[in-house]
Design an enzyme around this catalytic site. Structure first.
Site, short mmCIF file in Angstrom:
data_model
loop_
_atom_site.label_atom_id
_atom_site.label_comp_id
_atom_site.label_asym_id
_atom_site.label_seq_id
_atom_site.Cartn_x
_atom_site.Cartn_y
_atom_site.Cartn_z
N HIS A 68 18.52 -17.36 -44.01
CA HIS A 68 17.39 -17.72 -44.48
C HIS A 68 16.57 -17.35 -45.91
O HIS A 68 15.93 -18.55 -46.81
CB HIS A 68 16.07 -16.27 -44.30
CG HIS A 68 16.52 -16.20 -42.19
ND1 HIS A 68 17.15 -14.89 -42.23
CD2 HIS A 68 16.28 -16.78 -41.08
CE1 HIS A 68 16.60 -14.80 -40.66
NE2 HIS A 68 16.90 -16.39 -40.57
N LYS A 100 9.20 -10.03 -26.91
CA LYS A 100 10.51 -10.38 -27.44
C LYS A 100 10.54 -8.77 -27.85
O LYS A 100 9.61 -8.84 -29.16
CB LYS A 100 11.16 -11.24 -28.74
CG LYS A 100 12.36 -11.31 -28.60
CD LYS A 100 11.90 -12.87 -29.68
CE LYS A 100 13.65 -12.57 -30.50
NZ LYS A 100 13.86 -13.99 -31.13
N ARG A 147 21.93 -24.60 -39.14
CA ARG A 147 23.36 -23.77 -39.51
C ARG A 147 24.43 -24.41 -38.48
O ARG A 147 25.30 -25.18 -39.49
CB ARG A 147 23.15 -22.49 -38.94
CG ARG A 147 22.95 -21.82 -39.28
CD ARG A 147 22.77 -20.37 -38.69
NE ARG A 147 21.69 -19.88 -37.28
CZ ARG A 147 21.62 -19.53 -35.96
NH1 ARG A 147 21.93 -18.04 -36.97
NH2 ARG A 147 20.60 -19.62 -35.56
N SER A 203 20.61 -13.63 -37.42
CA SER A 203 20.09 -11.92 -37.19
C SER A 203 20.82 -10.66 -36.75
O SER A 203 21.06 -10.31 -36.60
CB SER A 203 18.50 -11.66 -37.56
OG SER A 203 17.94 -12.36 -38.44
O1 PNS Z 1 13.68 -16.83 -35.56
P1 PNS Z 1 12.94 -17.78 -34.57
O2 PNS Z 1 13.73 -15.98 -33.64
O3 PNS Z 1 14.63 -18.39 -34.16
O4 PNS Z 1 11.89 -18.36 -34.85
C1 PNS Z 1 11.50 -18.61 -33.45
C2 PNS Z 1 10.23 -19.70 -33.76
C3 PNS Z 1 9.58 -18.20 -33.90
C4 PNS Z 1 10.20 -20.04 -34.82
C5 PNS Z 1 9.74 -19.78 -32.24
O5 PNS Z 1 9.72 -18.97 -31.64
C6 PNS Z 1 7.93 -20.28 -32.69
O6 PNS Z 1 7.89 -21.34 -33.42
N1 PNS Z 1 7.40 -19.04 -31.65
C7 PNS Z 1 5.51 -19.52 -31.95
C8 PNS Z 1 5.35 -19.85 -30.38
C9 PNS Z 1 5.10 -20.90 -30.33
O7 PNS Z 1 4.76 -21.59 -31.39
N2 PNS Z 1 6.06 -21.84 -28.97
C10 PNS Z 1 5.67 -23.05 -29.23
C11 PNS Z 1 6.79 -23.81 -29.84
S1 PNS Z 1 8.50 -24.00 -29.58
#
Ligand code: PNS
Length: 158
Positions: free
Chosen positions: A17, A41, A90, A127
């Protein structure tokens, strides 16, 4: 003034990150790193802990702010006036899901997503793997910054 948004769970923040964050901070005037709160989650660290760790390990970047959000990413992005969402990639396996999210977010908001390839040395890092190694007492010092390694040690201390 260009502003990038890097969203994520950061449970916890890793060197992978940090690599993407530092390289993005060199390209934009301002970077907002947003830690997501997703009630659906369960996380190892609370929202406050994840945010604190991020603030600690990015303190050297003067054009960066750490923030928190709950709900739709694009609502947060529009509210903060960001020019682009930046996501680290990645491997090809990340691409399919990230592409879907990028296209969805563009449809919802008109905000572009830019992909930043992870430095190869970090491409295996996640993570969830870090949590797994730390849970069983393995050495995570090459995977996360020292303050994060310390918190993991405390969290999993018997
Ligand atoms: O680190 P992560 O868990 O891969 O991040 C995922 C994240 C937070 C970027 C994604 O889950 C997100 O954007 N969540 C907010 C809810 C949302 O907008 N969902 C619709 C778009 S996919």
């Amino acid at each position: 003034m260009t502003r990038a948004l890097i969203p994520g769970s950061f449970d916890p923040v890793t060197f992978g990150h940090l690599d993407v964050i530092e390289r993005t901070a060199r390209l934009f005037d301002e970077v907002l790193v947003a830690v997501v709160e997703n009630p659906q989650k369960s996380t190892l660290f609370t929202l406050d802990e994840r945010t604190e760790m991020l603030a600690e390990v990015t303190g050297h970047l003067s054009n960066l702010k750490v923030d928190e959000f709950e709900g739709l990413l694009v609502d947060f992005a529009l509210d903060r006036g960001v020019n682009a969402i930046v996501k680290g990639l990645r491997a090809v396996s990340d691409f399919e899901y990230e592409l879907q999210m990028a296209q969805l977010n563009y449809r919802l908001s008109g905000i572009e997503t830019l992909f930043m390839p992870t430095t190869p040395g970090h491409s295996f890092l996640s993570s969830s793997l870090v949590r797994e190694v730390a849970r069983f007492g393995g050495d995570v010092s090459s995977m996360v910054p020292p303050p994060v390694a310390d918190r993991l040690t405390v969290r999993f201390r018997a």
